[in-house]
Each structure stands twice: as structure tokens, then as C-alpha cells.
Design a protein around this motif. Structure first.
Motif, PDB file in Angstrom:
ATOM      1  N   ARG A   3      -6.994  -0.218  21.527  1.00 17.19           N
ATOM      2  CA  ARG A   3      -6.800   1.223  21.627  1.00 17.19           C
ATOM      3  C   ARG A   3      -5.691   1.614  20.662  1.00 17.19           C
ATOM      4  NH1 ARG A   3      -8.763   4.989  24.727  1.00 17.19           N
ATOM      5  NH2 ARG A   3      -7.503   6.719  25.505  1.00 17.19           N
ATOM      6  N   LEU A   4      -6.021   2.539  19.761  1.00 18.32           N
ATOM      7  CA  LEU A   4      -5.083   2.942  18.729  1.00 18.32           C
ATOM      8  C   LEU A   4      -5.071   4.458  18.636  1.00 18.32           C
ATOM      9  CD1 LEU A   4      -3.309   1.534  16.572  1.00 18.32           C
ATOM     10  CD2 LEU A   4      -5.210   1.739  15.003  1.00 18.32           C
ATOM     11  N   LEU A   5      -3.926   5.082  18.844  1.00 19.65           N
ATOM     12  CA  LEU A   5      -3.773   6.535  18.792  1.00 19.65           C
ATOM     13  C   LEU A   5      -4.726   7.246  19.744  1.00 19.65           C
ATOM     14  CD1 LEU A   5      -3.459   6.877  14.926  1.00 19.65           C
ATOM     15  CD2 LEU A   5      -1.616   7.122  16.576  1.00 19.65           C
ATOM     16  N   GLY A   6      -4.947   6.656  20.909  1.00 14.81           N
ATOM     17  CA  GLY A   6      -5.795   7.276  21.920  1.00 14.81           C
ATOM     18  C   GLY A   6      -7.281   7.090  21.690  1.00 14.81           C
ATOM     19  N   VAL A   7      -7.660   6.221  20.757  1.00  7.17           N
ATOM     20  CA  VAL A   7      -9.071   5.995  20.446  1.00  7.17           C
ATOM     21  C   VAL A   7      -9.393   4.526  20.644  1.00  7.17           C
ATOM     22  CG1 VAL A   7     -10.827   6.134  18.648  1.00  7.17           C
ATOM     23  CG2 VAL A   7      -9.025   7.832  18.732  1.00  7.17           C
ATOM     24  N   ASP A   8     -10.489   4.246  21.338  1.00  5.57           N
ATOM     25  CA  ASP A   8     -10.965   2.870  21.456  1.00  5.57           C
ATOM     26  C   ASP A   8     -11.711   2.530  20.174  1.00  5.57           C
ATOM     27  OD1 ASP A   8      -9.989   2.445  24.016  1.00  5.57           O
ATOM     28  OD2 ASP A   8     -11.772   3.317  24.944  1.00  5.57           O
ATOM     29  N   ILE A   9     -11.154   1.603  19.400  1.00  8.03           N
ATOM     30  CA  ILE A   9     -11.843   1.207  18.176  1.00  8.03           C
ATOM     31  C   ILE A   9     -12.717   0.002  18.499  1.00  8.03           C
ATOM     32  CG2 ILE A   9     -10.142   2.194  16.600  1.00  8.03           C
ATOM     33  CD1 ILE A   9      -8.945  -0.532  16.214  1.00  8.03           C
ATOM     34  N   LEU A  33      -4.308   1.174   4.403  1.00 11.10           N
ATOM     35  CA  LEU A  33      -3.564   0.627   5.538  1.00 11.10           C
ATOM     36  C   LEU A  33      -3.666  -0.891   5.594  1.00 11.10           C
ATOM     37  CD1 LEU A  33      -4.277   3.039   8.522  1.00 11.10           C
ATOM     38  CD2 LEU A  33      -2.050   2.387   7.639  1.00 11.10           C
ATOM     39  N   VAL A  34      -4.872  -1.407   5.433  1.00  9.84           N
ATOM     40  CA  VAL A  34      -5.089  -2.859   5.508  1.00  9.84           C
ATOM     41  C   VAL A  34      -4.317  -3.566   4.398  1.00  9.84           C
ATOM     42  CG1 VAL A  34      -6.831  -4.672   5.273  1.00  9.84           C
ATOM     43  CG2 VAL A  34      -7.306  -2.674   6.679  1.00  9.84           C
ATOM     44  N   GLU A  35      -4.366  -2.998   3.177  1.00  8.59           N
ATOM     45  CA  GLU A  35      -3.668  -3.624   2.054  1.00  8.59           C
ATOM     46  C   GLU A  35      -2.156  -3.549   2.230  1.00  8.59           C
ATOM     47  OE1 GLU A  35      -5.142  -1.762  -1.470  1.00  8.59           O
ATOM     48  OE2 GLU A  35      -7.114  -2.696  -1.288  1.00  8.59           O
ATOM     49  N   GLU A  51       1.559  -6.671  17.974  1.00 11.22           N
ATOM     50  CA  GLU A  51       2.497  -6.362  16.883  1.00 11.22           C
ATOM     51  C   GLU A  51       1.780  -5.640  15.739  1.00 11.22           C
ATOM     52  OE1 GLU A  51       4.848  -8.638  13.328  1.00 11.22           O
ATOM     53  OE2 GLU A  51       4.373  -9.802  15.133  1.00 11.22           O
ATOM     54  N   ASN A  52       0.578  -6.120  15.386  1.00 13.46           N
ATOM     55  CA  ASN A  52      -0.192  -5.479  14.313  1.00 13.46           C
ATOM     56  C   ASN A  52      -0.578  -4.053  14.684  1.00 13.46           C
ATOM     57  OD1 ASN A  52      -0.086  -7.672  12.598  1.00 13.46           O
ATOM     58  ND2 ASN A  52      -2.026  -8.529  13.295  1.00 13.46           N
ATOM     59  N   LEU A  53      -0.971  -3.837  15.941  1.00 10.79           N
ATOM     60  CA  LEU A  53      -1.328  -2.489  16.391  1.00 10.79           C
ATOM     61  C   LEU A  53      -0.119  -1.558  16.290  1.00 10.79           C
ATOM     62  CD1 LEU A  53      -3.535  -3.304  19.504  1.00 10.79           C
ATOM     63  CD2 LEU A  53      -4.301  -2.367  17.331  1.00 10.79           C
ATOM     64  N   ASN A  54       1.044  -2.060  16.686  1.00 11.84           N
ATOM     65  CA  ASN A  54       2.265  -1.252  16.599  1.00 11.84           C
ATOM     66  C   ASN A  54       2.617  -0.943  15.144  1.00 11.84           C
ATOM     67  OD1 ASN A  54       2.564  -1.194  19.373  1.00 11.84           O
ATOM     68  ND2 ASN A  54       3.878  -3.007  19.413  1.00 11.84           N
ATOM     69  N   ARG A  55       2.432  -1.920  14.259  1.00  9.87           N
ATOM     70  CA  ARG A  55       2.699  -1.701  12.827  1.00  9.87           C
ATOM     71  C   ARG A  55       1.741  -0.666  12.250  1.00  9.87           C
ATOM     72  NH1 ARG A  55       2.227  -7.319  10.320  1.00  9.87           N
ATOM     73  NH2 ARG A  55       2.124  -6.117   8.391  1.00  9.87           N
ATOM     74  N   LEU A  56       0.473  -0.714  12.662  1.00 14.51           N
ATOM     75  CA  LEU A  56      -0.503   0.280  12.208  1.00 14.51           C
ATOM     76  C   LEU A  56      -0.082   1.685  12.623  1.00 14.51           C
ATOM     77  CD1 LEU A  56      -3.916  -1.483  12.880  1.00 14.51           C
ATOM     78  CD2 LEU A  56      -3.214  -0.477  10.726  1.00 14.51           C
ATOM     79  N   MET A  57       0.281   1.850  13.895  1.00 13.47           N
ATOM     80  CA  MET A  57       0.689   3.167  14.389  1.00 13.47           C
ATOM     81  C   MET A  57       1.957   3.644  13.690  1.00 13.47           C
ATOM     82  SD  MET A  57      -0.249   3.310  18.420  1.00 13.47           S
ATOM     83  CE  MET A  57       0.624   1.859  18.932  1.00 13.47           C
ATOM     84  N   ALA A  61       2.396   7.015  11.323  1.00 15.91           N
ATOM     85  CA  ALA A  61       3.432   8.005  11.632  1.00 15.91           C
ATOM     86  C   ALA A  61       4.402   8.161  10.458  1.00 15.91           C
ATOM     87  CB  ALA A  61       4.186   7.586  12.885  1.00 15.91           C
ATOM     88  N   GLU A  62       4.734   7.046   9.812  1.00 14.31           N
ATOM     89  CA  GLU A  62       5.667   7.062   8.684  1.00 14.31           C
ATOM     90  C   GLU A  62       5.112   7.864   7.514  1.00 14.31           C
ATOM     91  OE1 GLU A  62       6.474   3.638   5.505  1.00 14.31           O
ATOM     92  OE2 GLU A  62       7.185   3.127   7.514  1.00 14.31           O
ATOM     93  N   LYS A  63       3.817   7.737   7.270  1.00 10.58           N
ATOM     94  CA  LYS A  63       3.180   8.459   6.162  1.00 10.58           C
ATOM     95  C   LYS A  63       2.900   9.921   6.517  1.00 10.58           C
ATOM     96  CE  LYS A  63       1.013   4.539   3.905  1.00 10.58           C
ATOM     97  NZ  LYS A  63       1.568   4.698   2.579  1.00 10.58           N
ATOM     98  N   LYS A  64       3.150  10.274   7.780  1.00 12.58           N
ATOM     99  CA  LYS A  64       2.948  11.639   8.277  1.00 12.58           C
ATOM    100  C   LYS A  64       1.507  12.113   8.089  1.00 12.58           C
ATOM    101  CE  LYS A  64       7.729  12.898   7.679  1.00 12.58           C
ATOM    102  NZ  LYS A  64       8.696  13.634   6.913  1.00 12.58           N
ATOM    103  N   TRP A  65       0.562  11.205   8.313  1.00 13.65           N
ATOM    104  CA  TRP A  65      -0.845  11.576   8.268  1.00 13.65           C
ATOM    105  C   TRP A  65      -1.179  12.303   9.558  1.00 13.65           C
ATOM    106  CZ3 TRP A  65      -2.942   6.155   6.567  1.00 13.65           C
ATOM    107  CH2 TRP A  65      -2.779   6.009   5.195  1.00 13.65           C
ATOM    108  N   ILE A  66      -1.862  13.423   9.438  1.00  9.93           N
ATOM    109  CA  ILE A  66      -2.283  14.161  10.628  1.00  9.93           C
ATOM    110  C   ILE A  66      -3.626  13.592  11.049  1.00  9.93           C
ATOM    111  CG2 ILE A  66      -2.824  16.429  11.551  1.00  9.93           C
ATOM    112  CD1 ILE A  66      -1.130  17.594   9.272  1.00  9.93           C
ATOM    113  N   VAL A  67      -3.700  13.067  12.270  1.00  4.64           N
ATOM    114  CA  VAL A  67      -4.930  12.445  12.749  1.00  4.64           C
ATOM    115  C   VAL A  67      -5.249  12.920  14.158  1.00  4.64           C
ATOM    116  CG1 VAL A  67      -4.767  10.362  11.323  1.00  4.64           C
ATOM    117  CG2 VAL A  67      -3.640  10.419  13.530  1.00  4.64           C
TER     118      VAL A  67
END
Length: 125
Positions: A3-9, A33-35, A51-57, A61-67
Motif C-alpha cells: 500500500r503506497l499513498l493510500g493505493v493498493d499497488i 523513481l526506480v532509477e 524501507e523501500n516503500l518509505n523511501r518511495l513516499m 513528497a520531496e519532489k512535491k509531485w501532486i498525486v
């Protein structure tokens, strides 16, 4: 299922393709993101650690992408604004017709919906 940003991937897909299930992340952003995080492109989503999920989120957030919800709210707000000021694009959105200059005499079935036959109603004698 991660679950990432409220979405089940989806857990059985590669990370690059699973990230696209988040509204606002398409092919280019998913690949970036992957690269950037140095993740193995062949890794499946269920193999992601906490840890990877937290790094993705954190990266999103750091790039300030609106999703997700914020992006949906922004887009619907833009459409409501266009409709409120009665501009041409707003009127086309309100009527469910093509907005960007496409022809409507033929085609435009995606926007207009299924054909509705308009004919003469005869009196029964």
C-alpha cells in the motif's frame, strides 16, 4: 499487496508498472523513481521492503509531485472554474461534447455516448 499513498499497488507486477496505479504517476515518473532510488527494475512490488516503500513516499513528497486525491481535487476544481465562468471549454465540458476542436457531425462517440436514434413517431390508426 503493498500500500503506497493510500493505493493498493498490484504485488505481482514489476515496480515500474505497479507504480503507475498511483494517480499522477505515469511511465516517465515511475521510471525516474526506480532509477533514482536504485531499485532493481526486475523486482516485483511484493518484494519491496518497508524501507523501500518509505523511501518511495519520501521521494514523491520531496519532489512535491501532486498525486492521488490532491490531483483529482485540483483537476475537478479546474473544470468547475471553467464551467462557472461560462467559457467555451467549460460549456463543452458541461454538455459532454469534445473540448479541443474535434468534429462532432460524425465521430466523437466517446464524449457524446452511444447513438440515440431520433425519429418520427407515427400515430397508430
Amino acid at each position: 499487496m503493498p500500500r503506497l499513498l493510500g493505493v493498493d499497488i498490484p504485488s505481482n507486477k514489476k515496480i515500474e508498472f505497479a507504480l503507475r496505479y498511483i494517480y499522477g504517476i505515469g511511465p516517465t515518473r515511475a521510471r525516474a523513481l526506480v532509477e533514482e532510488l536504485g531499485l532493481d527494475p526486475n523486482m516485483r512490488a511484493h518484494e519491496l521492503s518497508e524501507e523501500n516503500l518509505n523511501r518511495l513516499m519520501a521521494t514523491i513528497a520531496e519532489k512535491k509531485w501532486i498525486v492521488e486525491g490532491d490531483l483529482r481535487r485540483e483537476i475537478s476544481g479546474n473544470l468547475k472554474r471553467l464551467q462557472a465562468v461560462n467559457c467555451y471549454r467549460g460549456i463543452r465540458h458541461r454538455r459532454g461534447l469534445p473540448v479541443r476542436g474535434q468534429r462532432t457531425q460524425t465521430n466523437a462517440r466517446t464524449r457524446k455516448g452511444a447513438r440515440r436514434t431520433v425519429g418520427v413517431v407515427r400515430k397508430s390508426t
